[in-house]
Structure formats: structure tokens, C-alpha cells
Motif scaffolding. Structure first.
Motif, short mmCIF file in Angstrom:
data_model
loop_
_atom_site.label_atom_id
_atom_site.label_comp_id
_atom_site.label_asym_id
_atom_site.label_seq_id
_atom_site.Cartn_x
_atom_site.Cartn_y
_atom_site.Cartn_z
N ALA A 154 49.37 42.11 27.28
CA ALA A 154 48.20 41.46 26.16
C ALA A 154 49.21 40.02 26.84
CB ALA A 154 47.90 42.09 25.38
N LEU A 155 50.23 39.76 25.81
CA LEU A 155 51.10 38.25 25.73
C LEU A 155 51.12 37.64 26.72
CD1 LEU A 155 53.55 39.81 23.51
CD2 LEU A 155 51.88 38.29 22.33
N ARG A 156 51.19 37.97 28.34
CA ARG A 156 51.51 37.83 29.51
C ARG A 156 50.17 37.15 30.08
NH1 ARG A 156 53.78 41.54 31.68
NH2 ARG A 156 52.21 42.40 33.15
N TRP A 157 49.56 38.09 29.64
CA TRP A 157 47.72 37.89 30.46
C TRP A 157 47.35 36.66 29.78
CZ3 TRP A 157 46.26 43.31 32.31
CH2 TRP A 157 46.92 43.42 33.58
N HIS A 158 47.39 36.86 28.33
CA HIS A 158 46.61 35.97 27.69
C HIS A 158 47.25 34.44 27.83
CE1 HIS A 158 45.93 33.13 24.09
NE2 HIS A 158 45.14 34.20 23.74
N ALA A 159 48.67 34.09 27.59
CA ALA A 159 49.17 33.46 28.47
C ALA A 159 48.68 32.57 29.72
CB ALA A 159 51.01 33.25 28.28
N ALA A 160 48.25 33.64 30.40
CA ALA A 160 48.27 33.15 31.76
C ALA A 160 46.62 33.08 32.05
CB ALA A 160 49.10 34.06 32.40
N TRP A 161 45.19 33.49 30.90
CA TRP A 161 44.36 33.49 31.51
C TRP A 161 43.05 32.97 30.24
CZ3 TRP A 161 44.13 32.48 35.56
CH2 TRP A 161 45.06 32.98 36.98
N GLY A 162 44.28 33.62 28.60
CA GLY A 162 43.41 33.59 27.54
C GLY A 162 42.40 34.72 26.81
N ASP A 163 41.55 33.84 26.25
CA ASP A 163 40.80 35.67 25.17
C ASP A 163 39.81 36.40 26.40
OD1 ASP A 163 42.37 35.07 22.93
OD2 ASP A 163 40.97 33.58 22.17
N GLN A 164 39.62 35.69 26.66
CA GLN A 164 38.55 35.81 27.47
C GLN A 164 39.06 37.24 27.72
OE1 GLN A 164 34.74 36.24 27.00
NE2 GLN A 164 35.44 37.90 27.79
N MET A 165 39.93 36.88 29.07
CA MET A 165 40.51 37.39 30.24
C MET A 165 40.83 39.05 29.40
SD MET A 165 43.44 39.05 32.10
CE MET A 165 44.68 39.67 33.38
N ILE A 166 41.33 39.06 28.49
CA ILE A 166 41.88 39.89 27.64
C ILE A 166 40.87 41.00 26.99
CG2 ILE A 166 43.20 40.87 25.44
CD1 ILE A 166 45.14 39.45 27.53
N GLU A 167 39.70 40.53 26.95
CA GLU A 167 38.70 41.42 26.57
C GLU A 167 38.53 41.88 27.62
OE1 GLU A 167 35.37 39.10 23.60
OE2 GLU A 167 37.41 37.82 22.75
N ASP A 168 38.03 42.00 28.80
CA ASP A 168 37.50 42.14 30.31
C ASP A 168 38.44 42.89 30.18
OD1 ASP A 168 35.04 40.61 30.08
OD2 ASP A 168 35.88 38.72 31.18
N ALA A 169 39.32 42.92 30.16
CA ALA A 169 40.49 43.86 31.09
C ALA A 169 40.73 45.36 29.42
CB ALA A 169 41.92 42.90 30.71
N GLU A 170 40.66 44.89 28.85
CA GLU A 170 40.10 45.92 28.09
C GLU A 170 38.57 46.82 27.69
OE1 GLU A 170 42.85 45.29 24.31
OE2 GLU A 170 40.83 44.50 23.81
N ARG A 171 38.11 45.78 28.59
CA ARG A 171 36.64 47.04 28.79
C ARG A 171 36.77 47.82 29.61
NH1 ARG A 171 32.12 42.71 29.06
NH2 ARG A 171 31.06 44.79 29.82
N ALA A 172 37.34 46.90 31.34
CA ALA A 172 37.88 47.02 32.45
C ALA A 172 38.25 48.84 32.09
CB ALA A 172 38.18 46.25 33.13
N ILE A 173 40.13 49.06 31.33
CA ILE A 173 40.50 49.49 31.40
C ILE A 173 39.87 51.11 31.09
CG2 ILE A 173 41.42 49.43 29.17
CD1 ILE A 173 43.61 50.89 32.30
N ALA A 174 39.13 50.75 30.23
CA ALA A 174 37.92 52.07 29.21
C ALA A 174 37.35 53.33 30.59
CB ALA A 174 36.90 51.48 28.51
N VAL A 175 37.17 52.95 31.72
CA VAL A 175 36.53 53.16 32.60
C VAL A 175 37.21 53.90 33.67
CG1 VAL A 175 34.11 53.87 31.68
CG2 VAL A 175 34.44 52.50 33.23
#
Length: 429
Positions: A154-175
Motif C-alpha cells: 500500500a505504501l509503495r503503490w500510494h507513493a506511485a499512484w495515490g489514494d484512488q489506486m489503493i481503493e481500487d486495488a482493494e476492491r479488485a483483490i476482493a474477488v
């Protein structure tokens, strides 16, 4: 300290495992291979599930994969019910992860979940495992939705892509992701329920056993994530020569052959090329297949089109391979980026003047995408970007301003999402 063993053993003279326990032992081995030894989940499967029936093998894989999807939340739940945190590699923690993910996610009855994991801690703190599990179940414990990404990721991706990317990644990993098919001939779509997001590509409404689907035996299609199909699409139709480098498992080779190219597919792994041979035979398509190290191999002539889907950290396919969230470290990313630099420099030499070079990686790390391309263009003045256009992409996907494509976890998320990719199309002057 009760550590999870490399090769879990039962005490001498112990009764054989009861029903369901061998699959959980295999899941334990898989988790140990990923979390302690840094192996890919698929790489460890044959050894961990050796001797298991197919249904038990599938169950072991499902338990391990779902545990890896939800590992931070499982560990937080376990820690909430113990006086002090268990060591990360404690046998009890592994058993609780496996028991809880079954009961809270996979729908296994609580009594079955705990009875099949207690044998995993023979010689260890069975009472602790039973007590923590029982306490959490009685409390009506649940796991958060969507799951939480591991902190380093989360820290690495947030630094590269920001808040929205983290939210989307968490949704994507769900299923787990949907099943996508690339059609050999877009005019001959199989009679399967699904959605056409790009011509010649079908996203199925429901998953099923692949060999049972209409058109499989006839070779009318092959399984390929929509994102993974884009690099070869950008080369288009042709009758000249094409090199598919790092070709296995071969979906891009099949695309290029179906588009009319005379394809040479090269990969260092003979075992991974086996699937390409099978799919070429099944589809009736033709390609020359070479098992070789690209750092040593040389083509006999320059090619009109070269596709380098370079080896990488593979963090872009975390939806289907959640082990990458736990085993990929900055050191591996740097190692893969260095290898890509060497491979891209070699691939550039094999493009005929005026020819096309497509570079892609299934990575969400800028070092393996944007930074890699910048480095290449800075040292290869004879290449220029050929901008990717919106009409070459699924509706709702747009190229970057420089004409390259970066696919993040939010891409088409309402339609089932896409794997993470970086793709650039270049022309040699």
C-alpha cells in the motif's frame, strides 16, 4: 516457539490424517512456500499437493489463495484474540489463518474448519488454536470488505499512484477476476454468455471448467485476460515476420499467428512452452517455437514486428495471483527492471527499419514501465513512440498523454476489471 515447518511432519506412530486434513496440510505448505521461502503459489503447488486427488488439490489452492488475499485482516483478527501477538511464522498462526478463512470466507462450517486444522499443530498449542478460533466465532467475527492491502504494498503503490489506486486495488483483490477468451476468428464467436469489450474478445458471465466450454476442442479460442491481449493487438494484422519474445504461455503468439504474421516465439522455459505447443495444435495455428535464453539467442534475420512482454514482478496480476502481494520486494523489482533493460536493448536490435517494437509488462511498478521506457528512449534515439489511440482500446480506457498505456486496478472495474499493465508501441526509424 512453534514455527511452521518447511516440510510438515507428523510424530512417529501417529494415526493417518482424517478426511479433509491432507488438503489443509497442503494449504499450510503452500502458505509456507510463499510467505517464508518467497516462492510463487503456482510454482509451489505441485510439491505441496503431491499425491492429492484433484478436488483436494483445488481446495488446498483455494484456501491458500484466499488466505493470501486477506492476510492482513486475518492476522489483525487473530491478534485481537490473543494476549500478545503470535510470531509471524508460528504454527498456531498459520493454522488459525487456514481455519478462519474457511469459516469466514469459504463457507466451511466452524466445526469442520477447526477439526481439520488442529492436526496441523500436533505437538504444538492446540488448546490455544481451539480457544482463539472458538472465541472469534462466538463473537461473530467478520473480515472487512474490501480486504486490506499489506502495508509495504500500500505504501509503495500510494507513493506511485495515490489514494484512488489503493481503493481500487482493494476492491479488485476482493474477488478472483472473470474468465476472458480471445477468439481465433472474431466472426466465429462461440455460443457462450458474455460481454464483448473489444472485437475478438469475450468476457464470460460465469466461470466454468475451461475444457467443457463450447469451442474449446475446436480451437475457436484461448483463455487470455483482456489486458494481456492488448500488446499483440497494437501490432495489428500483417503478413511479415514477427518475434514474440518471452512468449510463454503463448496467448500473444496465438494472436499474432491468427492475425497473419509468420511468428517465431521464444522463451527460456521449455515447460511453460508446453502449453503453447498444445494450444497451437488445438487451434490449428502455426508458429516456430524456440526454447532459448534471449540474452544469448539471436534471430537469423530482422523482424517486421517485435513484441517483448518482458519478465517482471507481475504485481499487475495480483487479482489472480495474490502471492505477489507478499513475496515481491523492492529488491526483486530492481532485479527485474535491470533484466528488462538488457532484454529491451537486445530486442531493439532485431527490429527492421520502419518496423514496430511493442514493450509491455504486467507490473504496477513505475520502474518496470514508465521509467524503463524513459531509460530506453534516452539511449536509443532511433526509436519513437507510436501513440496508442482510444479506438484501439476498450471503451472507457484512454492512453496517457505521451501515447503509452498504463492500466491500473480501477480500469473497467465495474465490468470485472483488468490486469495491471504498462504498454508502449515504438517504431524504428
Amino acid at each position: 516457539m512453534n514455527k511452521t515447518p518447511n516440510r510438515p511432519r507428523r510424530p512417529s506412530g501417529q494415526e493417518p490424517d482424517g478426511p479433509g486434513v491432507p488438503a489443509r496440510r497442503a494449504a499450510l505448505k503452500l502458505l509456507d512456500a510463499v510467505l517464508r521461502r518467497g516462492l510463487a503459489l503456482e510454482q509451489a503447488l505441485d510439491s505441496a499437493a503431491s499425491g492429492l486427488a484433484p478436488n483436494d488439490r483445488g481446495l488446498a489452492h483455494a484456501i491458500a489463495a484466499e488466505t493470501l488475499r486477506r492476510l492482513p485482516d486475518l492476522d489483525a483478527l487473530i491478534d485481537s484474540a490473543t494476549q500478545r501477538p503470535l510470531p509471524d511464522d508460528a504454527k498456531a498462526r498459520f493454522a488459525l489463518r487456514i481455519g478462519l478463512v474457511q469459516a469466514l470466507v469459504l463457507g466451511t462450517p466452524g466445526h469442520a474448519a477447526i477439526s481439520t486444522v488442529l492436526p496441523l499443530v500436533d505437538g504444538g498449542p492446540r488448546k490455544l488454536v481451539h480457544g482463539v478460533f472458538g472465541t472469534l466465532v462466538r463473537q461473530g467475527a467478520t473480515l472487512p470488505e474490501p480486504p486490506t492491502l499489506p502495508d509495504p504494498v500500500a505504501l509503495r503503490w500510494h507513493a506511485a499512484w495515490g489514494d484512488q489506486m489503493i481503493e481500487d486495488a482493494e476492491r479488485a483483490i476482493a474477488v478472483p477476476p472473470p474468465l476472458d477468451l480471445t477468439l481465433r476468428d472474431s466472426a466465429r464467436a462461440p455460443d457462450l454468455a458474455g460481454t464483448i469489450l473489444l472485437p475478438g474478445h469475450l468476457r464470460l458471465d460465469e466461470k466454468a471448467a475451461v475444457p467443457t466450454l463450447e469451442g474449446y476442442a475446436e480451437g475457436d479460442w484461448w483463455v487470455q485476460d483482456l489486458a494481456a491481449s492488448i500488446p499483440a493487438r497494437l501490432i495489428g494484422n500483417g503478413s511479415g515476420t514477427a518475434l514474440d519474445l518471452c512468449a510463454a504461455p503463448g496467448g500473444k503468439t496465438l494472436q499474432l499467428a491468427a492475425a497473419g504474421w509468420q511468428v517465431t516465439a521464444v522463451d527460456v522455459s521449455e515447460s511453460r512452452l508446453a502449453r503453447l505447443h498444445e494450444n497451437l495444435e488445438r487451434t490449428g495455428l502455426e508458429a516456430k517455437v524456440v526454447a532459448a535464453d534471449l540474452l544469448e539467442w539471436q534471430p537469423s534475420e530482422l523482424a517486421d514486428a517485435v513484441l517483448l512482454d518482458a519478465p517482471c514482478s507481475a504485481t499487475g496480476i495480483f487479482r489472480r495471483h495474490p502471492d505477489v502481494l507478499h513475496r515481491v520486494r523492492p529488491s526483486l523489482i530492481a532485479e527485474m527492471a535491470a533484466l528488462q533493460t538488457r532484454l529491451l536493448a537486445r530486442a531493439a536490435q532485431w527490429v527492421t527499419p520502419g518496423g514496430t517494437l511493442v514493450f509491455s509488462t504486467c507490473s504496477l511498478e513505475p520502474q518496470e514501465g514508465e521509467a524503463q521506457l524513459d531509460r530506453f528512449l534516452g539511449s536509443h534515439s532511433g526509436f519513437e513512440i507510436v501513440p496508442i489511440t482510444p479506438d484501439e482500446l476498450p471503451q472507457g480506457i484512454t492512453p496517457r498523454e505521451d501515447g503509452t498505456l498504463r492500466l491500473l486496478p480501477g480500469a473497467l472495474i465495474e465490468a470485472g476489471g483488468l490486469d495491471g499493465f504498462f504498454i508502449a508501441r515504438l517504431r524504428r526509424s
